[in-house]
Design an enzyme around this catalytic site. Sequence first.
Site, short mmCIF file in Angstrom:
data_model
loop_
_atom_site.label_atom_id
_atom_site.label_comp_id
_atom_site.label_asym_id
_atom_site.label_seq_id
_atom_site.Cartn_x
_atom_site.Cartn_y
_atom_site.Cartn_z
N GLU A 134 10.67 37.71 -26.02
CA GLU A 134 10.39 36.72 -26.94
C GLU A 134 11.07 36.31 -28.08
OE1 GLU A 134 6.81 34.88 -25.93
OE2 GLU A 134 8.36 33.79 -27.18
N GLY A 139 12.48 33.17 -32.98
CA GLY A 139 11.71 34.20 -33.68
C GLY A 139 10.46 34.49 -33.51
N GLU A 195 25.70 32.42 -42.75
CA GLU A 195 26.75 33.75 -42.76
C GLU A 195 27.89 33.27 -43.38
OE1 GLU A 195 26.67 35.81 -39.19
OE2 GLU A 195 24.99 34.90 -38.61
N LYS A 210 20.04 29.21 -27.14
CA LYS A 210 18.65 29.50 -26.91
C LYS A 210 18.10 28.07 -25.97
CE LYS A 210 18.20 31.16 -31.54
NZ LYS A 210 18.32 30.84 -32.87
N GLY A 307 14.49 36.01 -39.91
CA GLY A 307 14.23 36.81 -40.83
C GLY A 307 13.44 38.22 -40.30
#
Lengths: 434, 434
Positions: A134, A139, A195, A210, A307
């Site tokens: 998941e 996220g 990044e 994704k 996060g």
Amino acid sequence: MGKNEEKSVINIAILGAGTVGGGVYKLLSGQKDEIRQQAGADICVKKVLVRDASKERPGYDRAVLTSDWADIVNDDDIDIVVELMGGIEPAKTYVLEALSKGKQVVTANKDLLAQYGEEIGEAANMNSADVLYEAAVAGVIPIIRPLKQSLAGAEITEIMGIVNGTTNYILTQMSETGMSYEDALARATELGYAEADPTADVEGLDAGRKVAIMASNAFHTKVVFSQVYTEGITKITADDIRYAREFGYVIKLLGVARNTDSGIEVKVHPMLIPQNHSLAGVGGSFNAVFLHGKAMDDVTLVGRGAGEMPTATAVLGDIIDVCRDILFDCCGRVRRNCYKKLRVKDISECESKFFIRMQAKDRPGVLANIAGVLGNNGVGISQVVQRSGNGDTAELVIITDRVAEKNFNDATEILGGMSVVKEISGVIRVYDNV
Amino acid sequence: MGKNEEKSVINIAILGAGTVGGGVYKLLSGQKDEIRQQAGADICVKKVLVRDASKERPGYDRAVLTSDWADIVNDDDIDIVVELMGGIEPAKTYVLEALSKGKQVVTANKDLLAQYGEEIGEAANMNSADVLYEAAVAGVIPIIRPLKQSLAGAEITEIMGIVNGTTNYILTQMSETGMSYEDALARATELGYAEADPTADVEGLDAGRKVAIMASNAFHTKVVFSQVYTEGITKITADDIRYAREFGYVIKLLGVARNTDSGIEVKVHPMLIPQNHSLAGVGGSFNAVFLHGKAMDDVTLVGRGAGEMPTATAVLGDIIDVCRDILFDCCGRVRRNCYKKLRVKDISECESKFFIRMQAKDRPGVLANIAGVLGNNGVGISQVVQRSGNGDTAELVIITDRVAEKNFNDATEILGGMSVVKEISGVIRVYDNV
């Protein structure tokens, strides 16, 4: 509870002690009672795989740290391997070895799943094992479970996702403050949203992985990352955003998966979407996924796409679900099920409306010339704005009707070679519901 | 596939041939191959329970219609009972009897679950049976499964839902056109969005049932409908909506469930929410649920809350999931789990910010008088607008600071009795994130 009633402890190993791994470790340590009630057994972190087990790691029980995969894979008491290392290797080897040893797997590894999803799914099926992921897409937003379970009968035809927080943050900044792409990227880097090497985010590669995972699950067909067309946001300018607003749109980087009669479309690119679309208001580092199916109409799911704790929450939900399967002796219950062989369309076959911004010579007849070239290539014009600029240059912004990408590209190639066209400054696809 | 490998057909009975029942029947007939792949077996509708089996029902196979519950409950070949009759009885009796006979249950019956959820959950646990009810709350929006599975470790502290399409349609109409509540209700009735007797919708009872179900699942404690405070939208005026907009808010009817240190809050009432809140743009007959948890931050789920096919899609997802459990012999895998005994707070103990609109005598010192009464009762003022009206009347609109409902009520009672206050025209709670 279940059939393995004697089982009161489920042992897990976490591979990786980075941001998400640390979050999962924290959640598991912090709410033991809650989790026992939810999972039906105590969840014990027996091992955490790290590169250097001697390094000081505040918050971790030193005894669980190991740098030796053999400590984990050969320990028959470890029921679940939670892979949070990222990257293809050694994650792929570890996941496959864990499955072959009868362990269950939870992973958040989109790179791995977007490339080797089928191999891993088959290994899971063969071993009647769970592989839950998941957290690999968007996220904390529940998206994989809805695709596989809640909306299993929904015949989804379209998925559009804001599935990369870095680029959404950059575009939101540009939109809200009028700043340039470069300045917004610098700000994102400063705040830790981007990044040091932002390529995977800003070029749409992360979103593309994704898309491959969502498309496989929604359309029940194998889709790998290399089949996904990707185009990033590096060429989007403040001017594009301003004109888009004038036409009633916002610009978002979208991952798109569509199931059409002529094959499936999987792509990532910037898109103008109407200001009243449910994705338009999703700002900052939030993610969102929009789903459409004939029977269910539209569903939109919004939340934190990255996060430490939001992602860890999604991983924990998977761990708890696997525990239930272990206790009820039904691992492998929800399997990879790519029983269709759908063709993936090339981007040139896809259709879209386009926003095109160009600098042209400011003299009579130029618009007619340009419109003529578009028309000759089957590109209809839906909206147009022309503005006189400095000296002899006019800025021309056109939104086309729906057209095959190939026709549009043929037309812009000709436009680019015309003496009256000084520059094609921006080309962006425009949402058009199918 | 699973352990019941010999099982190639799963027989179901649908109770009710109304809108949703008809939709489920249609979906099951229309995509047999897809469903076999998803569920792992053919799903066969063996019986449909109706009041009058002799009535002509286009689209239905006459042979499956029965008006006799005994035909279903005593048929050991029927694996799943899909209860779509609605109402408490006879649905409750049928569901409990089906469970005691070892059948699995899928239901969309919010009335039943909001009142007898515990009794039904215990019967399911005792029989190791599935009772799934994704469609009972917010139609096609995946909310029950996320609460029980995806977000099982999320420690959710707040749920706010637009979970009634009728009232959302009415408020959206009022907001967009400035029309009165009465006119918007008439329009909703005309379009079939409101029932002939709209009480359950406009008074917040329907939303209240959904709040009870969501709160039980999110907070793991028994909550029944009678514990939910409900207040409808019948007193909302076009003026309230206009002033709210001036302050930067929209008015929505929200179902709210909060887990606080002093107990849980479960309530339905109109609320001013900020225009940039993710629920603010959810218009028309759409539903949406906003969830907040410490680790996961905010999640918002949006979709169709009612209608034949969206609701049927949610029911079908549950049916497919139960089939997997049957094939893997793991029914009862995700159970009702109200292991906590949390106190439900009385509305008077809850805290809120308030919007209050009143007509006062237009003379010096009146605002000071009113502010004094509020202050004496501990009610702080956050924003105020005063407008002179006709003759000697001024309209005064105040948004208060966060305050206990009891204090606010004491203050408004005193205000209502003051000679300078001609009328308290509107009192609405204001969102204030906890």
